[in-house]
Each structure stands twice: as C-alpha cells, then as structure tokens.
Write an enzyme that holds these catalytic residues in place. Structure first.
Site, PDB file in Angstrom:
ATOM      1  N   GLU A 141       0.839  -1.093   0.095  1.00  0.00           N
ATOM      2  CA  GLU A 141      -0.065  -0.028   0.007  1.00  0.00           C
ATOM      3  C   GLU A 141       0.869   1.376   0.047  1.00  0.00           C
ATOM      4  O   GLU A 141       1.904   0.998   0.891  1.00  0.00           O
ATOM      5  CB  GLU A 141      -0.653   0.139   1.193  1.00  0.00           C
ATOM      6  CG  GLU A 141      -1.757  -1.347   1.457  1.00  0.00           C
ATOM      7  CD  GLU A 141      -3.225  -0.842   0.770  1.00  0.00           C
ATOM      8  OE1 GLU A 141      -3.474   0.090   0.064  1.00  0.00           O
ATOM      9  OE2 GLU A 141      -3.869  -1.957   0.765  1.00  0.00           O
ATOM     10  N   ASP A 198      -7.322   1.955  -7.553  1.00  0.00           N
ATOM     11  CA  ASP A 198      -6.129   2.223  -7.036  1.00  0.00           C
ATOM     12  C   ASP A 198      -4.883   1.696  -7.526  1.00  0.00           C
ATOM     13  O   ASP A 198      -5.028   0.396  -8.233  1.00  0.00           O
ATOM     14  CB  ASP A 198      -6.017   2.140  -5.316  1.00  0.00           C
ATOM     15  CG  ASP A 198      -6.163   0.471  -5.140  1.00  0.00           C
ATOM     16  OD1 ASP A 198      -7.039   0.042  -5.652  1.00  0.00           O
ATOM     17  OD2 ASP A 198      -5.487   0.116  -4.165  1.00  0.00           O
TER      18      ASP A 198
HETATM   19 ZN    ZN Z   1      -6.094  -1.708  -3.467  1.00  0.00          ZN
END
Ligand code: ZN
Length: 184
Positions: free
Chosen positions: A116, A165
């Site tokens: 992330e 994302d």
């Molecule tokens: Zn994600």
C-alpha cells in the site's frame, strides 16, 4: 535493504491478524501496488494501522462505520514520508486483493505481495514514496525472482471495475524507469 525470514530488515512491524498461509508450493510471482488513506484523502494518522489490526473505532469518523469490520491487510505500507511498515510476513498470504484475476489466474492473494502507498487516486505520490517503493520492489525481486517487470501491477489491473487504486496519480513510467535503473 534486505529481506530476512520474510521480513524487511530494520523496518517497523505492526502485526496483522488478517493473514494466513499461502496454498502449499505456491510461488510468489506478482506484486500488487495499492493506495489507502483513512479517512480518505487524509494522511498521517494511525487509522490504517488500526484497520489492518482490527482496531478501527467505528465512531472515530463517519466513514469508519462502514469498514471497521473488514478483515483486510497488506504486506506493507509506504507512508507519505517514505517510511515502510510491514504487517504480514512476505511468505504468508495477506488479504489485500479481494476478488481478482491476473492473466486468467484468480485469487491473486495466493501468489502475490501487496504493498500500500498512503495516498489517493488523484493526489500525487511523494518522491520519498517512489524512492522507497523502487528500493523495496528491487529487494522483493531479489528474493522472489518470479516477480518480473511485467508482473508488477496495480490493484485496478487485477480487479477492474471494482478497484481504482493506485489511480491516475501513480506514475508507472517513473516507477518502472526507476526500478530498471535501481541497484541494491
Ligand atoms: Zn487496493
């Protein structure tokens, strides 16, 4: 930078319970780049750590009431200042991709590593984040050689229509060029 026993040396560790063993004899062969911010578009607080450890307070923000019961994690997070925090041993399966498919193969969590970036789809990532992601990716490729350049993707690529994302703000060309030129 070095990985030893599935952990990045000298990195901060916050252990997530939302992980388990990969299927037997699964080669780690995919790197998935994500973004997250909690509350959305706010950076720097403790709430990502809280979500990944099952400790998010549903009353702390209206958004949290919808997500605090999710059992999700990633192997690691790169914060805005470039700090890397690891939640799950790279050898274990983190719960980051959800329903996903890469080149016809589903269940990407089984064979991938999920990283992330603290951020949002349309907010430029920091130079420190690119630098850290490039170094980390290089290091992961050293430990897991099946993660070739073509097997580093965004969450949006393996869950299209469902996930967006790391988003338009992530400069893949910059990242790939940096990774190609990087040396450990
Ligand atoms: Zn994600």
């Amino acid at each position: 930078m070095q990985i030893r026993g599935g952990w990045l040396e000298n990195a901060r560790q916050i252990i997530s319970p939302f992980s388990d063993a990969r299927p037997v004899a699964t080669e780690i062969s995919l790197l998935v780049v994500h973004n997250i911010s909690l509350p959305p578009r706010q950076f720097g607080g403790p709430h990502i750590f809280e979500l990944f450890t099952g400790q998010l307070d549903p009353q702390a923000h209206p958004y949290f009431a919808d997500i605090y019961q999710l059992e999700v994690s990633a192997h690691g997070l790169i914060r805005r200042d470039g700090e890397f925090v690891q939640f799950v041993n790279f050898g274990q399966r983190a719960w980051h991709a959800g329903k996903s498919v890469f080149q016809g193969r589903s269940r990407c969590n089984d064979y991938s590593i999920g990283i992330e970036l603290e951020g949002a789809d349309d907010v430029p990532y920091t130079e420190e984040q690119y630098k850290q992601l490039i170094l980390l990716s290089k290091c992961l490729q050293g430990s897991f050689p099946a993660i070739t350049m073509g097997r580093i993707v965004g969450h949006e690529d393996i869950a299209p229509g469902r996930k967006t994302d790391p988003g338009v703000a992530f400069d893949w060309a910059k990242f790939r060029t940096g990774l190609t030129e990087a040396s450990l």
